[in-house]
Motif scaffolding. Structure first.
Motif, PDB file in Angstrom:
ATOM      1  N   ASP A   1      -2.423  61.580 -27.449  1.00 49.97           N
ATOM      2  CA  ASP A   1      -1.412  60.748 -26.793  1.00 49.97           C
ATOM      3  C   ASP A   1      -0.898  59.634 -27.704  1.00 49.97           C
ATOM      4  O   ASP A   1       0.075  58.956 -27.363  1.00 49.97           O
ATOM      5  CB  ASP A   1      -1.987  60.095 -25.522  1.00 49.97           C
ATOM      6  CG  ASP A   1      -2.401  61.113 -24.476  1.00 49.97           C
ATOM      7  OD1 ASP A   1      -1.714  62.145 -24.375  1.00 49.97           O
ATOM      8  OD2 ASP A   1      -3.391  60.876 -23.760  1.00 49.97           O
TER       9      ASP A   1
ATOM     10  N   VAL B   1       6.275  56.551 -21.928  1.00 48.96           N
ATOM     11  CA  VAL B   1       5.866  56.208 -23.292  1.00 48.96           C
ATOM     12  C   VAL B   1       5.952  54.693 -23.429  1.00 48.96           C
ATOM     13  O   VAL B   1       6.966  54.091 -23.082  1.00 48.96           O
ATOM     14  CB  VAL B   1       6.769  56.892 -24.331  1.00 48.96           C
ATOM     15  CG1 VAL B   1       6.434  56.398 -25.740  1.00 48.96           C
ATOM     16  CG2 VAL B   1       6.610  58.407 -24.253  1.00 48.96           C
TER      17      VAL B   1
ATOM     18  N   ASN C   1       0.180  59.839 -19.460  1.00 42.99           N
ATOM     19  CA  ASN C   1       0.511  61.019 -18.663  1.00 42.99           C
ATOM     20  C   ASN C   1      -0.613  61.478 -17.737  1.00 42.99           C
ATOM     21  O   ASN C   1      -0.528  62.542 -17.128  1.00 42.99           O
ATOM     22  CB  ASN C   1       0.901  62.182 -19.592  1.00 42.99           C
ATOM     23  CG  ASN C   1      -0.110  62.371 -20.714  1.00 42.99           C
ATOM     24  OD1 ASN C   1      -1.305  62.526 -20.465  1.00 42.99           O
ATOM     25  ND2 ASN C   1       0.370  62.329 -21.946  1.00 42.99           N
TER      26      ASN C   1
ATOM     27  N   SER D   1       1.614  57.743 -25.246  1.00 41.89           N
ATOM     28  CA  SER D   1       2.102  58.534 -24.116  1.00 41.89           C
ATOM     29  C   SER D   1       1.109  58.435 -22.965  1.00 41.89           C
ATOM     30  O   SER D   1      -0.057  58.805 -23.096  1.00 41.89           O
ATOM     31  CB  SER D   1       2.278  59.996 -24.533  1.00 41.89           C
ATOM     32  OG  SER D   1       2.687  60.774 -23.437  1.00 41.89           O
TER      33      SER D   1
ATOM     34  N   ASN E   1       4.448  58.401 -15.566  1.00 40.39           N
ATOM     35  CA  ASN E   1       4.434  59.179 -16.813  1.00 40.39           C
ATOM     36  C   ASN E   1       5.482  58.579 -17.741  1.00 40.39           C
ATOM     37  O   ASN E   1       6.687  58.726 -17.490  1.00 40.39           O
ATOM     38  CB  ASN E   1       4.754  60.646 -16.546  1.00 40.39           C
ATOM     39  CG  ASN E   1       3.622  61.355 -15.844  1.00 40.39           C
ATOM     40  OD1 ASN E   1       2.473  60.959 -15.943  1.00 40.39           O
ATOM     41  ND2 ASN E   1       3.942  62.395 -15.113  1.00 40.39           N
TER      42      ASN E   1
END
Length: 422
Positions: free
Chosen positions: A240, A275, A251, A249, A273
């Motif tokens: 990630d 960034v 998620n 990231s 979800n």
């Protein structure tokens, strides 16, 4: 041609023939419905027939479910709906249901629960006394307004499902006046003012670079810099981390109740979800933490099959596992106590990320995206005013009013010009 109403729909099949359709809820994700063909000379007559058909079905359903108790339906609700929710949500629901709701409603026929029964239950909750867990005291205190609201919210939800599944004609909660419905008493998480935050960051700079210190520093700065939830950074894996773009990231989330009830699952909402971006300092902490983690795993001949970024200090079933969401809080609480700093929580870091970002020029929509909120009104709850900004605001207003003032000589002229005596 199809004509829809709240109860169902009528479809003109031609030749004064109409098809009546009534929805009977859903089963395994598929809609169930009952249909009937009638002869009617007009659309109005067909709609009248639909109303009659609808109430025939409702009456039949009520007759079939007349002996069903709330406890019986609660079991159906748990298997059909609650079991599909996130781990922490379904366990919390069962705790609330089993602790107090079933004590009162378990043997009561579902169709005989009245609005007054709900009000009496809420009144009873207000008289309950429990130990003061916040202050670790044996003193008995009433249930909080937020706890009472959670009980009402779950009871209302279960009864609404009974209506949706045609096991109950009407939810008795619907007739409770708004002023009598329990309301939560949410409080803002405490945050540090700039002086306290600066002091703590300085303390972190002087901590020796041990594996445990670097791990906690990395978690702390990641939460403070990105506003990530503790369940989110507990579930992070090395894949990630985007080293090239200083991006993380988010998620998944680590839902943890205890060692027997834990799972890696989806994030809180679809918008969660996302960034998030961090600076070179945080990335350097992560690099250092990764080097120390690899060294530790090699030394102890352990694998990190899923590549978790932050590992628990103890193995589970002989394998490494991610840190619990409570890990950073325990460390943070100890640091606050040791250095005589105001108590804050891990969620306070999320509030601080939003507050300091906005007070230093970030836009509200950008902060909303950083936190992964669905509604910008939720983001507004996270915003705190800082003493420094309040003082700056007072200074801005002072300068504004000062520039608007007219000296005594000029004011006298203005007053005289307008024929007003001072």
């Amino acid at each position: 041609m199809e004509v829809s109403t709240m109860e169902g729909s009528v479809i003109n099949r031609g030749g004064n023939t109409w098809e009546l359709r009534v929805s009977c809820g859903y089963c395994n994700g598929r809609q169930k419905r009952k249909t009937k063909r009638i002869v009617a000379t007009s659309k109005r007559a067909a709609k009248q027939a639909l109303d009659k058909f609808y109430y025939e079905i409702i009456q039949r359903d009520e007759e079939n479910n007349v002996d069903m108790t709330f406890g019986d339906f609660a079991q159906i609700w748990n298997e059909k709906h609650n079991a599909n929710l996130a781990l922490t949500t379904r366990i919390t629901h069962l705790q609330i249901l089993n602790d107090r709701i079933l004590d009162v409603f378990k043997g009561v026929p579902l169709a005989k629960i009245t609005t007054q029964d709900i009000l009496d239950f809420m009144d009873g909750l207000q008289r309950i006394r429990i130990k003061d867990r916040k202050r670790h005291s044996d003193k008995m205190v009433p249930l909080s307004a937020t706890t009472i609201h959670k009980h009402y919210k779950l009871l209302n939800h279960i009864l609404s499902k009974a209506v949706e599944w045609h096991m109950l004609r009407k939810n008795p909660c619907d007739d409770i006046p708004s002023r009598l419905k329990p309301k939560p008493d949410y409080h803002q998480h405490p945050i540090w003012e700039e002086d306290d935050l600066q002091r703590f960051l300085t303390i972190l700079e002087y901590l020796p670079d041990t594996a445990i210190n670097v791990k906690h520093k990395a978690m702390f700065y990641l939460a403070l810099s990105s506003g990530a939830r503790r369940e989110e950074f507990s579930a992070l894996t090395w894949e990630d981390v985007d080293w090239k773009n200083n991006a993380i990231s988010i998620n998944k989330a680590y839902k943890y109740i205890n060692s027997k009830n834990a799972e890696i699952s989806e994030t809180k909402t679809r918008e969660s979800n996302r960034v998030v971006y961090v600076d070179d300092y945080v990335m350097e902490l992560l690099r250092k933490h990764r080097e120390m983690q690899i060294e530790y795993l090699l030394e102890h001949r352990l694998g990190n099959e899923h590549g978790y970024v932050f590992l628990a200090s103890k193995l589970r079933n002989g394998k490494v596992c991610p840190v619990t969401p409570n890990c950073l809080y325990i460390w943070l609480k100890g640091m606050c106590k040791k250095h005589n700093l105001p108590h804050i929580t891990v969620h306070s870091l999320r509030h601080m990320a939003a507050t300091y970002a906005l007070n230093n020029g970030a836009t509200l929509t950008t902060v909303k995206a950083m936190l992964g909120h669905t509604d910008i009104r939720t983001t507004a709850i996270y915003l705190h005013s800082l003493d420094k900004q309040r003082r700056e605001t007072a200074s801005i207003l002072s300068k504004c009013f000062k520039s608007m003032r007219i000296n005594k000589h000029g004011m006298n002229h203005m007053v005289m010009d307008n024929g007003i005596s001072s």
